[in-house]
Design an enzyme around this catalytic site. Structure first.
Site, mmCIF file in Angstrom:
data_model
loop_
_atom_site.group_PDB
_atom_site.id
_atom_site.type_symbol
_atom_site.label_atom_id
_atom_site.label_comp_id
_atom_site.label_asym_id
_atom_site.label_seq_id
_atom_site.Cartn_x
_atom_site.Cartn_y
_atom_site.Cartn_z
ATOM 1 N N GLY A 13 10.872 2.176 7.707
ATOM 2 C CA GLY A 13 10.251 0.877 7.010
ATOM 3 C C GLY A 13 9.994 -0.262 7.750
ATOM 4 N N ILE A 37 13.009 9.623 4.928
ATOM 5 C CA ILE A 37 12.533 10.600 4.095
ATOM 6 C C ILE A 37 11.215 11.236 4.573
ATOM 7 C CG2 ILE A 37 11.599 9.160 2.284
ATOM 8 C CD1 ILE A 37 12.904 11.215 0.219
ATOM 9 N N TYR A 144 13.480 -4.605 -9.324
ATOM 10 C CA TYR A 144 14.016 -4.700 -7.963
ATOM 11 C C TYR A 144 15.013 -5.858 -7.810
ATOM 12 C CZ TYR A 144 13.912 -5.974 -2.984
ATOM 13 O OH TYR A 144 14.446 -6.112 -1.499
HETATM 14 N N1 SER Z 1 10.058 -8.709 0.571
HETATM 15 C C1 SER Z 1 10.828 -8.294 -0.582
HETATM 16 C C2 SER Z 1 9.789 -8.002 -1.689
HETATM 17 O O1 SER Z 1 8.625 -8.897 -1.802
HETATM 18 C C3 SER Z 1 11.666 -9.478 -1.269
HETATM 19 O O2 SER Z 1 12.923 -8.931 -0.953
HETATM 20 O O3 SER Z 1 9.711 -7.193 -2.619
#
Ligand code: SER
Length: 316
Positions: A13, A37, A144
Site C-alpha cells: 500500500g 495479499i 472506516y
Molecule cells: N487518508 C485516509 C483516507 O482518506 C484517512 O486516514 O481514507
C-alpha cells in the site's frame, strides 16, 4: 541467535511501500519481512524477504511469525474511507479481524511490539474542527472511522488488560511520490501532482475550500519508526496519538503548485467523498505526541510541494 524480524503486513500500500524501503535501509534487508495479499510493487517483492498473506488468515500469519522469528509487526492492511463506504461489511471485517489476529499474537507472547495506524477519520461531525485536540468528542459517521475508533479502543484494552505493547498514530492524509494512495478521501492531494505534471490540469473531487490535515510521507515514515523506537514508558497514550503536519484546501494546494507550473488549472466536481471530508477535522493539535515522544513535523505546504514536483519530474 536467529535474526529477530520486523513484519510489515500490507506492504504493497501507500505507506507500506515506503515503510518497507526505510526499514530495510535502517535495520538491514534480512531483518524485514514484507507481505501483502496481492499488489506489492516489484521493489517490495524483489529487494528483500516477501511472502503473500491475507491478513484474515490467522493460521498463515502465525506460521510466518514462527518461520521468520518475527518480533515486531507493522499492520498496515486496511480498506480506506471511500472504499469502505462501498464495502461496508468486508471493510469492517478486514479492519477489525486483521487487528485482532495481530493483537492476539502479542497477547500470546509470540511478538513483542505492534504498530497499528489510526486516522483523523476517528473524528466526526460533532468534533471541534479546528486544532482538534487529542481527547475530544469522537462520533465518526463513516465505516472506516468507526472501525478505526473501535480499533483504538481495542489497542488500549489489549495494552491495559494483557500488557500488549501496541503503538499507534492517527495519520492525516498522506502525500508521497513513491506510491499511490487507494480508496481514501485525501487521495486528491497526491493525484493532483501527477495530473499537474502530465496534463497541466486537475479535476478535484473535493470542493475548493475543503481544509484537511495532511502530512508529507518522509515525516509520516519518520513518525512511524520513531514511535516504535521510543522507550515504552514514554508512550502514555495506547489508543492512538494525534499527529499534525500541515493543513490546506484544494485551492491552496493548487496555488502552491502554480508557483512551479504557472499554467496549471484546477476545476472542482465534488462527489460522495465531499461528505466524508466535511465530517473530518480541518487541523489537528498534536501537542501530546510532541510532549510524550518528541514528535515534530519538518515539512510545510511549500517545502512539500517543491519536493513532490522535483521528484515526480525526475521519475517521469
Ligand atoms: N487518508 C485516509 C483516507 O482518506 C484517512 O486516514 O481514507
Amino acid at each position: 541467535m536467529a535474526t529477530e524480524r520486523i513484519f510489515v503486513i500490507g506492504a504493497g500500500g501507500q505507506i507500506g511501500t515506503e515503510l518497507v524501503e526505510k526499514l530495510r535501509q535502517t535495520y538491514g534487508v534480512d531483518t524485514v519481512l514484507a507481505s501483502d495479499i496481492k499488489r506489492a510493487s516489484q521493489s517490495v517483492k524483489e529487494n528483500g524477504l516477501y511472502e503473500d498473506l491475507d491478513v484474515l488468515d490467522g493460521e498463515r500469519m502465525l506460521e510466518l511469525v514462527k518461520k521468520y522469528n518475527v518480533k515486531q509487526v507493522y499492520l498496515l492492511a486496511a480498506l480506506l474511507s471511500a472504499t469502505a463506504e462501498q464495502k461496508v461489511k468486508s471493510a469492517w471485517k478486514l479492519n477489525m479481524d486483521g487487528l485482532f489476529n495481530v493483537l492476539d499474537l502479542a497477547k500470546d507472547g509470540l511478538i513483542d511490539k505492534v504498530y497499528w495506524p489510526s486516522s483523523i477519520a476517528v473524528f466526526g461531525p460533532t468534533t471541534p474542527r479546528q486544532n482538534t485536540p487529542q481527547q475530544t468528542v469522537m462520533e465518526p459517521n463513516t465505516v472506516y472511522g468507526i472501525s478505526k475508533l473501535a480499533g483504538e479502543r481495542w489497542c488500549e484494552y489489549y495494552h491495559q488488560k494483557f500488557g500488549v505493547d501496541v503503538r499507534s498514530i492517527r495519520y492525516p492524509g498522506l502525500i508521497g511520490y513513491k506510491s499511490d494512495p487507494g480508496g481514501g478521501t485525501t487521495d486528491y492531494a497526491v493525484h493532483i501532482f501527477h495530473q499537474a505534471i502530465l496534463n497541466g490540469t486537475y479535476e478535484s473531487f473535493l470542493a475548493e475550500s475543503t481544509y484537511l490535515p495532511m502530512m508529507y510521507m518522509p515525516d509520516a515514515i519518520r513518525a512511524t519508526i520513531g514511535i516504535m523506537e521510543a522507550p515504552s514508558d514514554s508512550i502514555k497514550v495506547r489508543s492512538s496519538y494525534n499527529m499534525a503536519g500541515m493543513s490546506f484546501s484544494p485551492k491552496e494546494l493548487a496555488l502552491e503548485i502554480k508557483k512551479h507550473i504557472p499554467d496549471f488549472t484546477i476545476s472542482y466536481k465534488p462527489d460522495s467523498r465531499q461528505a466524508i471530508a466535511d465530517s473530518w477535522p480541518a487541523s489537528i493539535d498534536d501537542s501530546v505526541a510532541q510532549k510524550d515522544w518528541g514528535w515534530k513535523a519538518d515539512y510545510d505546504l511549500s517545502s512539500m510541494v517543491k519536493d513532490m514536483i522535483e521528484n515526480i519530474r525526475v521519475g517521469d
